[in-house]
Motif scaffolding. Structure first.
Motif, PDB file in Angstrom:
ATOM      1  N   LEU A 159       0.845  -1.188   0.000  1.00  0.00           N
ATOM      2  CA  LEU A 159       0.000   0.000   0.000  1.00  0.00           C
ATOM      3  C   LEU A 159       0.885   1.243   0.000  1.00  0.00           C
ATOM      4  N   LEU A 160       0.844   2.008  -1.108  1.00  0.00           N
ATOM      5  CA  LEU A 160       1.655   3.215  -1.244  1.00  0.00           C
ATOM      6  C   LEU A 160       0.804   4.358  -1.800  1.00  0.00           C
ATOM      7  N   VAL A 161       1.071   5.561  -1.304  1.00  0.00           N
ATOM      8  CA  VAL A 161       0.488   6.789  -1.845  1.00  0.00           C
ATOM      9  C   VAL A 161       1.631   7.785  -2.053  1.00  0.00           C
ATOM     10  N   LEU A 162       1.354   8.883  -2.751  1.00  0.00           N
ATOM     11  CA  LEU A 162       2.371   9.928  -2.882  1.00  0.00           C
ATOM     12  C   LEU A 162       1.734  11.304  -2.868  1.00  0.00           C
ATOM     13  N   PHE A 163       2.551  12.292  -2.518  1.00  0.00           N
ATOM     14  CA  PHE A 163       2.203  13.692  -2.718  1.00  0.00           C
ATOM     15  C   PHE A 163       3.469  14.416  -3.125  1.00  0.00           C
ATOM     16  N   CYS A 164       3.309  15.610  -3.662  1.00  0.00           N
ATOM     17  CA  CYS A 164       4.454  16.407  -4.089  1.00  0.00           C
ATOM     18  C   CYS A 164       4.568  17.640  -3.208  1.00  0.00           C
ATOM     19  N   ALA A 165       5.766  17.888  -2.689  1.00  0.00           N
ATOM     20  CA  ALA A 165       6.016  19.033  -1.811  1.00  0.00           C
ATOM     21  C   ALA A 165       6.996  19.975  -2.475  1.00  0.00           C
ATOM     22  N   GLU A 166       6.626  21.245  -2.533  1.00  0.00           N
ATOM     23  CA  GLU A 166       7.503  22.260  -3.103  1.00  0.00           C
ATOM     24  C   GLU A 166       8.734  22.416  -2.216  1.00  0.00           C
TER      25      GLU A 166
ATOM     26  N   CYS B 159       1.179   7.597   6.956  1.00  0.00           N
ATOM     27  CA  CYS B 159       2.275   6.996   6.203  1.00  0.00           C
ATOM     28  C   CYS B 159       3.612   7.161   6.895  1.00  0.00           C
ATOM     29  N   ASP B 160       4.479   6.201   6.614  1.00  0.00           N
ATOM     30  CA  ASP B 160       5.917   6.346   6.833  1.00  0.00           C
ATOM     31  C   ASP B 160       6.514   6.646   5.468  1.00  0.00           C
ATOM     32  N   THR B 161       7.469   7.563   5.411  1.00  0.00           N
ATOM     33  CA  THR B 161       8.091   7.863   4.123  1.00  0.00           C
ATOM     34  C   THR B 161       8.817   6.620   3.602  1.00  0.00           C
ATOM     35  N   HIS B 162       8.474   6.222   2.390  1.00  0.00           N
ATOM     36  CA  HIS B 162       9.001   5.019   1.753  1.00  0.00           C
ATOM     37  C   HIS B 162      10.138   5.379   0.797  1.00  0.00           C
ATOM     38  N   ALA B 163       9.964   6.501   0.066  1.00  0.00           N
ATOM     39  CA  ALA B 163      10.974   6.949  -0.900  1.00  0.00           C
ATOM     40  C   ALA B 163      10.729   8.411  -1.217  1.00  0.00           C
ATOM     41  N   VAL B 164      11.793   9.106  -1.595  1.00  0.00           N
ATOM     42  CA  VAL B 164      11.692  10.507  -2.026  1.00  0.00           C
ATOM     43  C   VAL B 164      12.434  10.624  -3.347  1.00  0.00           C
ATOM     44  N   TYR B 165      11.762  11.170  -4.347  1.00  0.00           N
ATOM     45  CA  TYR B 165      12.347  11.314  -5.679  1.00  0.00           C
ATOM     46  C   TYR B 165      12.401  12.777  -6.064  1.00  0.00           C
ATOM     47  N   PRO B 166      13.429  13.187  -6.827  1.00  0.00           N
ATOM     48  CA  PRO B 166      13.477  14.562  -7.303  1.00  0.00           C
ATOM     49  C   PRO B 166      12.382  14.801  -8.341  1.00  0.00           C
ATOM     50  N   GLY B 167      11.761  15.956  -8.270  1.00  0.00           N
ATOM     51  CA  GLY B 167      10.720  16.312  -9.231  1.00  0.00           C
ATOM     52  C   GLY B 167      10.792  17.789  -9.546  1.00  0.00           C
ATOM     53  N   GLY B 168      11.916  18.222 -10.096  1.00  0.00           N
ATOM     54  CA  GLY B 168      12.067  19.641 -10.430  1.00  0.00           C
ATOM     55  C   GLY B 168      12.072  20.487  -9.182  1.00  0.00           C
TER      56      GLY B 168
ATOM     57  N   HIS C 251       8.301  21.026   3.464  1.00  0.00           N
ATOM     58  CA  HIS C 251       9.177  20.083   2.760  1.00  0.00           C
ATOM     59  C   HIS C 251      10.240  19.516   3.694  1.00  0.00           C
ATOM     60  N   ASP C 252      11.005  20.403   4.343  1.00  0.00           N
ATOM     61  CA  ASP C 252      12.083  19.935   5.214  1.00  0.00           C
ATOM     62  C   ASP C 252      11.541  19.260   6.467  1.00  0.00           C
ATOM     63  N   ALA C 253      10.390  19.752   6.960  1.00  0.00           N
ATOM     64  CA  ALA C 253       9.787  19.159   8.158  1.00  0.00           C
ATOM     65  C   ALA C 253       9.373  17.715   7.894  1.00  0.00           C
ATOM     66  N   VAL C 254       8.729  17.461   6.752  1.00  0.00           N
ATOM     67  CA  VAL C 254       8.244  16.101   6.475  1.00  0.00           C
ATOM     68  C   VAL C 254       9.416  15.157   6.193  1.00  0.00           C
ATOM     69  N   LEU C 255      10.469  15.664   5.570  1.00  0.00           N
ATOM     70  CA  LEU C 255      11.641  14.813   5.330  1.00  0.00           C
ATOM     71  C   LEU C 255      12.335  14.478   6.649  1.00  0.00           C
ATOM     72  N   GLU C 256      12.357  15.445   7.565  1.00  0.00           N
ATOM     73  CA  GLU C 256      12.986  15.209   8.871  1.00  0.00           C
ATOM     74  C   GLU C 256      12.187  14.206   9.699  1.00  0.00           C
ATOM     75  N   SER C 257      10.856  14.332   9.697  1.00  0.00           N
ATOM     76  CA  SER C 257      10.040  13.490  10.575  1.00  0.00           C
ATOM     77  C   SER C 257       9.906  12.058  10.056  1.00  0.00           C
ATOM     78  N   GLY C 258       9.780  11.907   8.743  1.00  0.00           N
ATOM     79  CA  GLY C 258       9.621  10.571   8.171  1.00  0.00           C
ATOM     80  C   GLY C 258       8.236   9.977   8.322  1.00  0.00           C
ATOM     81  N   VAL C 259       7.312  10.707   8.944  1.00  0.00           N
ATOM     82  CA  VAL C 259       5.920  10.258   9.074  1.00  0.00           C
ATOM     83  C   VAL C 259       4.999  11.397   8.689  1.00  0.00           C
ATOM     84  N   TRP C 260       3.855  11.053   8.111  1.00  0.00           N
ATOM     85  CA  TRP C 260       2.899  12.090   7.707  1.00  0.00           C
ATOM     86  C   TRP C 260       1.506  11.526   7.592  1.00  0.00           C
ATOM     87  N   GLY C 261       0.546  12.454   7.661  1.00  0.00           N
ATOM     88  CA  GLY C 261      -0.856  12.089   7.552  1.00  0.00           C
ATOM     89  C   GLY C 261      -1.513  12.899   6.457  1.00  0.00           C
TER      90      GLY C 261
END
Length: 166
Positions: free
Chosen positions: A53-60, A126-135, A66-76
């Protein structure tokens, strides 16, 4: 055969208009760093996979979130009902104070500690599963750790640069 206008201009303004023709729901993504809640309105949210089970969103990248969610590794994710347009607009506004920002909207804590809105039509944790560059954004893929359907009602819809009702 001619089908509407064909635009050949690949400029940002035309791009915005074109992708704005795709109607989306609206979500608020939340995270928590220490004892500080962070939240951001997003319409780039989608289901990715059923196994796992995976979902995604895009953060500017320039957004504080952006930095907060990468630091925490968890999000709702809280999927907004039509009645939460005020929250959508509030959490889309840059540079607002973080302290007490969630106080105006009833919410509860998910198992991961992130805030989820009581009036949401659906919630995903969610727990962050992967982060990809998107411009100028990062594509943040989450492994689903929790699901909920706190409330019923019509969804908040965004289309052609404006909020709409179904």
């Amino acid at each position: 055969m001619h089908h509407g206008s064909i635009e050949r201009h690949l400029d940002r303004e035309t791009y915005r208009k074109v992708v704005g023709r795709f109607a989306t729901g609206v979500v608020i993504v939340t995270t928590r760093v220490g004892d500080v809640d962070h939240a951001m309105t997003v319409n780039s949210f989608t289901s990715v996979s059923l196994d796992p089970l995976l979902v995604l969103f895009c953060a500017e990248k320039v957004a504080r979130f952006h930095d907060a969610v990468l630091e925490s590794g968890v999000w709702g994710v809280s999927v907004l009902p039509a009645g939460m347009r005020d929250a959508s607009q509030f959490f889309a506004h840059r540079g607002r104070p973080l302290n007490g920002q969630l106080a105006r909207w009833p919410h509860h804590r998910g198992g991961s500690g992130v805030a989820l809105f009581d009036a949401a039509l659906a919630t995903v944790e969610c727990d962050t599963h992967a982060v990809y560059p998107g411009g100028d954004h990062s594509i943040i893929v989450g492994a689903v750790t929790g699901l909920g359907m706190p409330a019923e009602g019509p969804p908040l819809i965004y289309h052609d640069g404006a909020y709409k009702n179904l």
